[in-house]
Design an enzyme around this catalytic site. Sequence first.
Site, PDB file in Angstrom:
ATOM      1  N   SER A   1       0.786  -1.229   0.000  1.00 58.63           N
ATOM      2  CA  SER A   1       0.000   0.000   0.000  1.00 58.63           C
ATOM      3  C   SER A   1       0.817   1.277   0.000  1.00 58.63           C
ATOM      4  O   SER A   1       0.318   2.325  -0.411  1.00 58.63           O
ATOM      5  CB  SER A   1      -0.949   0.007   1.198  1.00 58.63           C
ATOM      6  OG  SER A   1      -0.225  -0.047   2.428  1.00 58.63           O
TER       7      SER A   1
ATOM      8  N   HIS B   1      -5.484  -3.592  -2.070  1.00 49.96           N
ATOM      9  CA  HIS B   1      -5.228  -2.595  -3.113  1.00 49.96           C
ATOM     10  C   HIS B   1      -5.143  -3.214  -4.507  1.00 49.96           C
ATOM     11  O   HIS B   1      -4.790  -2.517  -5.465  1.00 49.96           O
ATOM     12  CB  HIS B   1      -3.947  -1.828  -2.800  1.00 49.96           C
ATOM     13  CG  HIS B   1      -4.112  -0.824  -1.702  1.00 49.96           C
ATOM     14  ND1 HIS B   1      -4.620   0.429  -1.908  1.00 49.96           N
ATOM     15  CD2 HIS B   1      -3.855  -0.911  -0.377  1.00 49.96           C
ATOM     16  CE1 HIS B   1      -4.664   1.085  -0.766  1.00 49.96           C
ATOM     17  NE2 HIS B   1      -4.199   0.299   0.184  1.00 49.96           N
TER      18      HIS B   1
ATOM     19  N   LYS C   1     -12.252   0.107  -0.744  1.00 48.12           N
ATOM     20  CA  LYS C   1     -11.354   0.841  -1.630  1.00 48.12           C
ATOM     21  C   LYS C   1     -11.961   0.880  -3.035  1.00 48.12           C
ATOM     22  O   LYS C   1     -12.867   1.667  -3.280  1.00 48.12           O
ATOM     23  CB  LYS C   1      -9.965   0.214  -1.578  1.00 48.12           C
ATOM     24  CG  LYS C   1      -9.323   0.382  -0.188  1.00 48.12           C
ATOM     25  CD  LYS C   1      -7.931  -0.185  -0.116  1.00 48.12           C
ATOM     26  CE  LYS C   1      -7.238   0.172   1.195  1.00 48.12           C
ATOM     27  NZ  LYS C   1      -7.920  -0.360   2.404  1.00 48.12           N
TER      28      LYS C   1
END
Length: 392
Positions: free
Chosen positions: A180, A208, A239
């Site tokens: 990340s 991610h 996300k």
Amino acid sequence: MKGFEYLQNELDAMKKEGTFRKLVPIESDQGSKVVVNGKEVIQLSSNNYLGLTNHPRLKKAALKAVEEFGAGTGSVRTIAGTFSMHEELEEKLAKFKHTEASLVFQSGFTTNQGVLSAILTPEDVVISDELNHASIIDGIRLTKSGRKVYKHVDMKSLESALRESKDYRKRLIVTDGVFSMDGNIAPLPEIVELAEKYDALVMVDDAHASGVLGKNGRGTVNHFGLDGRVHIQVGTLSKAIGVLGGYVASSRTLIDYLIHKGRPFLFSTSHPPAVTMACIEAIDVLLEEPQLIDRLWENTRFFKAGLKELGFNIGDSETPITPVIVGDEALSHQFSDLLLQYGVFAQGIAFPTVAKGLARVRTIVTAQHSESELKQALSAFETAGKELGIIK
């Protein structure tokens, strides 16, 4: 109130060093631009990769869910808080991730904590990349298992740890799929080969990578063609999915075990209807609107090339996460503050989130950004970078 003087002393030291930061309230929806302190600025710090936080289909699904099912669920999943929509979401996630089953937790953080604390005992060992996310580190701390840390994406170091762990009942290799803070991708094919050689399990946190890598955003496992060879896949719904929560996708055996032993799952109220139905809709959007991912990668390539051309150090990023590495902690925050003055919201990140001496402004482009906005952002980076002596 007396008693917290020792904490105030530490805060005062942070202020003196220039590393103390206040929260920055955003006064608009989470788009390519946001309003901060009454001023519209380009957003380069959110995890809203595909722009789903305000996608019309997700908003419609959330509103409809509130009208039909209410604001909350009123219970934990194992008592009276499992609605049919929760099972629909988990079935959809499992199919999407090409696994037998999945289970939704309150966040990606609690997913890692719940999985690791449930399945590891003193008879087992967990082998973790040294730059894994804090949620993995904290999840490991909750166990009484053996622990080994291998050098970042270093396969020789990993193999040494595997060799040294032959006397444990079970070996579990844990890695981020995409790291990340640096934006690099774990070498999953090599990790899986080593795991199979030494009869170890593999757990990948794809926070991610979900919605970013793999077909329709299925993640790093699918990206490398490793479906069926990675034992545990963790992801977030917070996300690229654009809503809230975390999930684990794996075998039916593991999911059934976690329903009975995963403490964050057992002791937390289930996701409210609006969140659940928006997540379901988000998966459909991933399947039906792949152009969003294409646009994300077009923007990523454009912005990275621009930063490199300006002379910034962006490390080894391979994804939409692009760190602009400054080094000095105070300078990284000064850089972030100056960028905001020039119309770009890009937060500085320093120790303990990253190692001392590697402070940076971390940027994340999204599918929502226009080329014009990214050009404006690059202009702001150039001006601020030269003003502070970061670039020439």
